[in-house]
Design a protein around this motif. Structure first.
Motif, PDB file in Angstrom:
ATOM      1  N   TYR A  53       0.828  -1.203   0.000  1.00  0.00           N
ATOM      2  CA  TYR A  53       0.000   0.000   0.000  1.00  0.00           C
ATOM      3  C   TYR A  53       0.859   1.248   0.000  1.00  0.00           C
ATOM      4  O   TYR A  53       2.076   1.185   0.212  1.00  0.00           O
ATOM      5  N   ILE A  54       0.216   2.374  -0.242  1.00  0.00           N
ATOM      6  CA  ILE A  54       0.880   3.666  -0.199  1.00  0.00           C
ATOM      7  C   ILE A  54       0.423   4.386   1.056  1.00  0.00           C
ATOM      8  O   ILE A  54      -0.770   4.536   1.294  1.00  0.00           O
ATOM      9  N   MET A  55       1.390   4.785   1.887  1.00  0.00           N
ATOM     10  CA  MET A  55       1.051   5.538   3.096  1.00  0.00           C
ATOM     11  C   MET A  55       1.497   6.984   2.915  1.00  0.00           C
ATOM     12  O   MET A  55       2.591   7.248   2.424  1.00  0.00           O
ATOM     13  N   HIS A  56       0.624   7.886   3.300  1.00  0.00           N
ATOM     14  CA  HIS A  56       0.888   9.317   3.191  1.00  0.00           C
ATOM     15  C   HIS A  56       1.310   9.830   4.565  1.00  0.00           C
ATOM     16  O   HIS A  56       0.578   9.665   5.545  1.00  0.00           O
ATOM     17  N   LEU A  57       2.493  10.426   4.653  1.00  0.00           N
ATOM     18  CA  LEU A  57       2.994  10.957   5.909  1.00  0.00           C
ATOM     19  C   LEU A  57       3.250  12.451   5.778  1.00  0.00           C
ATOM     20  O   LEU A  57       3.795  12.911   4.773  1.00  0.00           O
ATOM     21  N   GLU A  58       2.871  13.190   6.797  1.00  0.00           N
ATOM     22  CA  GLU A  58       3.114  14.632   6.864  1.00  0.00           C
ATOM     23  C   GLU A  58       4.452  14.872   7.560  1.00  0.00           C
ATOM     24  O   GLU A  58       4.983  13.980   8.212  1.00  0.00           O
ATOM     25  N   ARG A  59       4.936  16.091   7.473  1.00  0.00           N
ATOM     26  CA  ARG A  59       6.228  16.480   8.057  1.00  0.00           C
ATOM     27  C   ARG A  59       6.553  15.660   9.307  1.00  0.00           C
ATOM     28  O   ARG A  59       5.800  15.649  10.265  1.00  0.00           O
ATOM     29  N   ARG A  60       7.664  14.963   9.271  1.00  0.00           N
ATOM     30  CA  ARG A  60       8.037  14.057  10.357  1.00  0.00           C
ATOM     31  C   ARG A  60       9.249  14.523  11.156  1.00  0.00           C
ATOM     32  O   ARG A  60       9.508  14.014  12.234  1.00  0.00           O
TER      33      ARG A  60
END
Length: 164
Positions: A53-60
């Motif tokens: 799957y594709i996971m979307h992550l915001e500024r980490r």
């Protein structure tokens, strides 16, 4: 009562297949039609249903205090759109229930490859400075439910890490 924490800096190494070998594999592009060999991801996904799957992550950012491992499967991670990213890893040792503090390393992963984490490899990340990054992730469908073992360094040793 506030307990003081120590921030331990980890210098991110440039990723190579040789320096990442204690943790897994680095997979680069290959010619179409090439036969399967040791340069391809050596996957272990036989304990359940694979999930890609594709996971979307915001500024980490670059700081962490928790590190996780999976003992039933390998895991593959790579960024889309060619974005670089960071990960901290510690070699697998399934005889011990926590990571070896002295063997934690950090890597800068370029956007033209992906990594395969060996079974039991401790990992923290992905981390990055971009606003957001989409990652493809290959693991088992229930990995984060039944095969997700986390160690909290802040709780156990009052340590937080920063990848530099």
């Amino acid at each position: 009562m506030h307990i003081a924490k120590t921030v331990k800096q980890l210098e991110a190494q440039l990723l190579t297949p040789e320096n990442f070998a204690p943790y897994g594999q680095v997979i680069f592009s290959s010619q179409d039609g090439k036969t399967f060999d040791t340069e391809d991801a050596q996957l272990k996904l036989d304990k359940g249903t694979p999930r890609f799957y594709i996971m979307h992550l915001e500024r980490r950012g670059r700081k962490f205090h928790k590190i996780t491992r999976h003992v039933q499967c390998t895991q593959c991670l790579g960024s889309l759109a060619g974005k670089d990213w960071l990960i901290a890893v510690c070699p697998p040792n399934n005889e011990v229930k926590e990571p070896d503090l002295e063997n934690i390393s950090a890597f800068r992963i370029p956007g033209n490859c992906f990594i395969k984490l060996d079974i039991g490899t401790w990992h923290a990340g992905p981390y990055f400075e971009h606003d957001s990054v989409d990652f493809y992730n290959l693991e088992l469908s229930d990995t984060n439910v039944v095969d997700h073992f986390t160690h909290d360094f802040l709780q156990s040793q009052q340590i937080e890490f920063e990848i530099i």
